[in-house]
Design a protein around this motif. Sequence first.
Motif, short mmCIF file in Angstrom:
data_model
loop_
_atom_site.label_atom_id
_atom_site.label_comp_id
_atom_site.label_asym_id
_atom_site.label_seq_id
_atom_site.Cartn_x
_atom_site.Cartn_y
_atom_site.Cartn_z
N LEU A 1 -17.44 11.66 45.72
CA LEU A 1 -16.91 10.35 45.37
C LEU A 1 -17.99 9.29 45.59
CD1 LEU A 1 -14.42 8.63 44.60
CD2 LEU A 1 -13.85 8.53 47.03
N SER A 2 -18.26 8.52 44.55
CA SER A 2 -19.27 7.47 44.64
C SER A 2 -18.79 6.35 45.58
CB SER A 2 -19.55 6.89 43.25
OG SER A 2 -20.28 5.68 43.35
N PHE A 3 -19.68 5.93 46.49
CA PHE A 3 -19.31 4.87 47.42
C PHE A 3 -18.98 3.60 46.68
CE2 PHE A 3 -20.43 1.12 49.90
CZ PHE A 3 -19.66 1.30 51.03
N TRP A 4 -19.76 3.24 45.67
CA TRP A 4 -19.55 1.96 44.98
C TRP A 4 -18.29 1.99 44.12
CZ3 TRP A 4 -21.69 -1.86 47.11
CH2 TRP A 4 -22.95 -1.72 47.72
N HIS A 5 -17.99 3.11 43.52
CA HIS A 5 -16.73 3.21 42.79
C HIS A 5 -15.54 3.09 43.74
CE1 HIS A 5 -18.68 5.48 39.15
NE2 HIS A 5 -19.01 4.19 39.21
#
Length: 398
Positions: free
Chosen positions: A294-298
């Motif tokens: 899971l992308s941190f920024w997303h």
Amino acid sequence: MAPYMQSLRTALWFFPILALGLTIPLLMLEYRRYGALTFWRAFVVYTFSFYLLAAYLMVILPLPPRAVVAQLTTPRYNLHPLMVFYQFFDNTAFQWLQPHTWLIAIKQPGFTQPFFNLLLTVPFGVYLRYYFRRSFKQTLLLTFGLTCFFELTQLSALYGLYPRPYRLFDVDDLLINTTGGLLGYAIAPVLTWLFPSYQTMKSAAYRKGLRVSYTRRGVAFVIDWIVMTMALTTMTVFIHRVFGIHDLHHHILWFYLVTAGFYFVVFPYLTNGLTIGKWLVRIQIVERAGRLELSFWHLFIRQIILYGVIVPGLGYWLPRMGLAAMRAPQRLVDFYLLAALLTVTLAAVFAIHVLLAMLYQHDRLFYEQLSQTEQISTVRSGDSSVMPDQKAASQNGV
């Protein structure tokens, strides 16, 4: 018959309160096991709860005045088994050789009281076999435990609320109630043939659990919000005690943002899309593109819109604007009212967006679309707890 009807009416009055208290724990349990709560499983659980409530009220009602109970001189207990049969023959009109007395006898208390005691636990045996899948031996032990609880409740004078017991502790009731539970166990297949089998209900729950419903998301939200509130309260008390800072309500928004940032951004990033609430109901935030990590920024974009804008807007800014409008000078009233109106409008738009998503079964809300994330069920076709027919259903897109 009248006391039993009174107990049923009382149970009907109290059951909505009991049902309300059961709802969240029941949803948590069912979501944790299967990922969904089906109609029939809910029907069985709620009717079983109503039955236990009604049975308990039949044991303790009607409640006599304490002054009347204090003057009672009746026996407190009977430890001689099978006295009920002697009382039946001694206190009713029953005569073996006179059939016309039989109908009279079954209408008299010597028969009706033990007969209703027998019926009291028949549903318990039915539920144990049909829904809880208990064996004959387990049904025997559980029914005996239930009737012991009823009899000890009477012997304890309703847990000490009365100066002495107002109902008789009777060993015959233990035997009759236990027999009633075993009778319910024996006739359960006959009484439940119209209802779906336990295996059918279980399969349906697994199939439904492959999709993340909005009710399931709501339960996770409530759990997370309880945890979040506890963490925020703990943080506020700690700062007050350690640093001696007063008037913390002026800084509550900043405390909230710090706590929410950790719990809803950092924590799920470290656990790959899980919070405590989502873990309990078996859902997970993932990348829409199907990436493993899971992308941190997303995740940050998703959570900052929900917990940094929407939730504070409804829970903090809207009440604050309303109070400010009532206390502000005349020249600023219009400004605060306009801000409150704007917040209400945005809240209404968000509510309509959620309702439409629920109506058309769209699984992603706008903040998930913007952040390229979605929520999936961790009840998967490869889960060892899912039955073979469930795996086939999942592979067929059900």
